[in-house]
Design an enzyme around this catalytic site. Structure first.
Site, mmCIF file in Angstrom:
data_model
loop_
_atom_site.group_PDB
_atom_site.id
_atom_site.type_symbol
_atom_site.label_atom_id
_atom_site.label_comp_id
_atom_site.label_asym_id
_atom_site.label_seq_id
_atom_site.Cartn_x
_atom_site.Cartn_y
_atom_site.Cartn_z
ATOM 1 N N THR A 33 0.800 -1.227 0.000
ATOM 2 C CA THR A 33 0.000 0.000 0.000
ATOM 3 C C THR A 33 0.833 1.277 0.000
ATOM 4 O OG1 THR A 33 -0.115 -0.071 2.423
ATOM 5 C CG2 THR A 33 -1.910 -1.130 1.195
ATOM 6 N N ALA A 45 7.215 -0.138 1.427
ATOM 7 C CA ALA A 45 7.423 0.472 2.740
ATOM 8 C C ALA A 45 6.300 0.136 3.710
ATOM 9 C CB ALA A 45 7.558 1.985 2.614
ATOM 10 N N SER A 46 5.124 -0.214 3.205
ATOM 11 C CA SER A 46 4.004 -0.556 4.074
ATOM 12 C C SER A 46 3.026 -1.403 3.280
ATOM 13 C CB SER A 46 3.303 0.707 4.596
ATOM 14 O OG SER A 46 2.281 0.380 5.506
ATOM 15 N N SER A 47 2.277 -2.230 4.013
ATOM 16 C CA SER A 47 1.341 -3.127 3.333
ATOM 17 C C SER A 47 0.167 -3.443 4.240
ATOM 18 C CB SER A 47 2.040 -4.431 2.921
ATOM 19 O OG SER A 47 2.447 -5.152 4.074
#
Length: 699
Positions: A402, A410-412
């Site tokens: 995401t 970097a983010s999920s």
């Protein structure tokens, strides 16, 4: 059936689930999607009937196929950001008249809640109808004159309540609240603020045994008895709204065809008399064609039950009929929960409800997937060409990227089955305060808020972009936990001056990878509190046993999370340049690196590694590269030789770890445990005095 309501409407969810089970075709939408995500095309035919479609991003409906409309709780139309105030007001007026006019003109369509009639269903009108049906109604006053309030209260023996004339939901400064029926104390009888607008006051009912809600369907009355938890004589004032507490419901054993009247005067019961207005009861009536628009049902014996069969004309030749077989977010969400339940990932009923109720698609409006050449491609619900694919992917059991930094993940949003396992590992108590490390998309924080309550959940992430976005999405979904931008390894004020130790966290859950449990977490954890966190490539579940002590074991489930980030750190282990150094034969093959249990041992005995595999045509691993952030790298070639360069001999360490792995019968994750003391942290195999490894900060 066309259902028009907002995305987070649990009442509609229950009804539509039943419709789905009965095979009733429906399309759920919200007028807030118009005109940016929904289109209307309606042409007046020569016979005076409207022909056309309503189309959304994923589905649509042909106007000629509509049999009924449920105007439930839609939110306001949403227009382009660049429009001025007058333009928006004009556009809203146009849109409102278009929807109400076209849909309201369709012949034979049964309605629940015609919007133009909602204004008729006010509390004064309801009270008049109740009195006309010979139901006892408490003394009632509508006024904006403070003196009249005092005189009314004195006539009622000093016991009066006030309730809102409209909906109880109120939003101010972005905060959403509810205004329930409230007792008016004597010092507020002369409140000058009463003059600011109209208010409704009633004599408080003091002899009520319980409440009764009656639903009228096609000449039959269905009573439900509502008891507050403490029963008759409870300390809660009998005349106040039962919604303050969790009610106990006792459905009637059989439908009644005569007016149901409680012998103790069910003064607070609400009898639904007409198939219109904000009426939730007769939905099934309209579905089955058992009531006509505006026709009284239930108490009027002069009108027999009638089924209205509408003329289902075929659309003109060449006219487009919208396909409505695409699955909805709700159906996909329930299918996901059913699958997680069937495979044993989701067993707790409380978490099952949370996963069924919290819409993941609101937290993942887009995600990134790998495209040709390793590039990141964005899949979005706003893209009409890929919206169906996006929605299906959101409710698949997989992690979704995401947030990117320099093209790197970097983010999920984590894999739902893994989330379920970790959430259930928090334990059965639902009355604890919980901290989450790694807010990410906000979906896990919403699940926590659903289970524990907004005021019991704190979620932390290092990046303002992530926390700001998650906070907006949480609010849009109706959840408001405390969202903090900060270092996840630090403490976050679990206790406050004047607060007892119970304000400490009962549980801490991390959704980011750790090399060890941050020492700052233990003092903010309540005695006996639990930490569920990815350590290495496994999930540790530890209980606090002292101010700086804890112990526990690892779950069987593998876990590959993005590492915990600190300020200025992307969490990405960048690959250094390969070297043409000396080659030597490797004592382990490429298949060892695909062994999940061996990789877990590697994750606790070696520094965090970057991994890359080469796959053959048959999908088998033929080569690999591993590296660390300090510039060390090793490469295994398809011919079985290895090259390693940098400060650490990575491949030699892998070979050493594999010898340990084989010597202890290739242990799975659940054979490992962890002990935390004031002097350090140890991961051990089989028992605390067995083989062990010291866990240090990220190396």
């Amino acid at each position: 059936m066309l259902v028009i309501t907002h995305d987070l409407d649990p009442t509609a969810d229950y009804v539509l689930r039943e419709l789905n089970a009965r095979g009733v075709p429906f399309w759920r939408t919200n007028v807030a999607d118009f005109p940016q995500r929904m289109t209307m095309t309606a042409e007046l035919g020569p016979d005076g009937q409207w022909i056309g479609t309503l189309n959304g991003a994923l589905r649509g409906v042909d106007l000629s196929e509509l049999a009924s409309v449920w105007w439930r709780k839609p939110t306001a139309f949403q227009f382009a950001a660049g429009m001025s105030g007058p333009e928006r007001r004009f556009a809203a007026s146009q849109a409102k008249r278009a929807f109400a006019g076209v849909l309201g003109s369709l012949p034979g369509v049964l309605w629940v809640n015609r919007p133009e009639r909602n204004a008729d269903c006010t509390k004064p009108a309801q009270l008049t109808a109740a009195a006309g049906a010979r139901l006892p109604v408490p003394a009632t006053l509508v006024t904006n004159v403070p003196r009249a309030v005092r005189e009314f209260a004195e006539r009622c023996g000093g016991r009066i309540v006030t309730k809102v004339l409209g909906g109880i939901v109120h939003t101010e400064n972005g905060q959403r609240g509810q205004m329930y029926t409230t007792r008016v104390p004597e010092d507020r009888w002369d409140d000058p603020r009463a003059a600011l607008t109209a208010h409704l006051y009633q004599q408080e009912i003091t002899d009520k045994a319980y409440e009764v809600r009656v639903t009228c369907v096609a000449g039959q009355l269905f009573p439900v008895r509502i008891d507050a938890p403490d029963g008759p004589g409870r300390p809660r004032p009998a005349g106040l709204a039962y919604r303050f507490e969790e009610p106990r419901l006792h459905p009637g054993t059989a439908p009644r065809t005569d007016p149901y009247r409680h012998p103790g005067h069910a003064a607070a019961s609400r009898t639904r008399l007409r198939c219109r207005g904000p009426d939730r009861g007769p939905v099934r009536d309209a579905l089955a064609g058992r009531c006509e628009p505006g026709r009284a049902v239930g108490l009027d014996r002069r009108h027999p039950r009638r089924r209205h069969q509408r003329d289902r004309r075929s659309p003109p030749e060449g006219h487009h009929v919208t396909e409505t077989a695409e699955p909805t977010a709700e159906s996909l969400r329930h299918a996901m929960v059913d699958a997680l339940t069937a495979d044993g990932s989701l067993t707790d009923p409380g978490w099952q409800r949370a996963f069924r109720d919290v819409p993941r698609h609101l937290f993942v409006p887009y995600f990134y997937r790998q495209g040709p050449g390793g590039s990141q491609q964005r899949a979005s619900g706003d893209d009409p060409g890929h919206a169906a694919e996006w929605l299906k992917a959101v409710y698949e059991n997989r992690a979704l990227v995401t947030h990117l930094i320099d093209g790197n993940t970097a983010s999920s949003s984590s894999q739902p089955s893994l989330m379920a396992v970790m959430l259930e590992a928090l334990g059965e108590r639902a009355d604890i305060r919980v901290k989450e490390i790694g807010t990410g998309a906000g979906y896990n924080a919403a699940l926590l808020s659903h289970r524990y309550g907004d005021d019991q959940v704190v979620t932390v992430d290092i990046d303002h972009d992530i926390t700001d976005t998650a906070r907006r999405r949480l609010g849009r979904a109706g959840y408001r936990p405390t969202v903090i931008t900060g270092d996840g390894a630090a403490a976050h004020s679990p206790t406050e001056p004047g607060r007892s130790e119970s304000r400490r966290y009962g549980a801490i859950i991390a959704t980011c990878g750790l090399s060890r449990i941050p020492p700052a977490w233990l003092p903010e954890l309540a005695p006996g509190g639990v930490i569920v966190a990815p350590v290495g490539y496994g999930i540790a579940r530890v209980h606090r046993t002292g101010e700086a002590e804890a112990d526990g074991r690892f779950l069987t489930t593998p876990a590959y999370f993005m590492p915990l980030r600190t300020a200025g750190d992307s969490g990405i282990i960048r690959r250094p340049q390969l070297s043409d150094g000396d080659r030597r034969p490797s004592t382990i093959g490429a298949d060892a690196l695909a062994d999940e249990d061996f990789r877990f041992l590697v994750s606790i005995t070696m520094p965090p590694l970057g991994w890359q595999y080469d796959l053959g045509d048959d999908g088998a691993t033929t080569g690999a590269r591993v590296w660390t952030s300090n510039g060390s790298i090793a490469e295994l070639r398809p011919d079985g030789t290895v090259t390693e360069t940098g400060p650490r001999p990575l491949w030699s360490e892998l070979e050493s770890a594999h010898r340990v792995y084989r010597a202890h019968d290739q242990p799975a994750r659940d054979r490992y445990g962890i002990t935390i003391t004031g002097t350090g942290q140890q991961v051990w195999l089989d028992r605390p005095d067995g083989p062990s490894w010291t866990m240090s900060p990220r190396r």
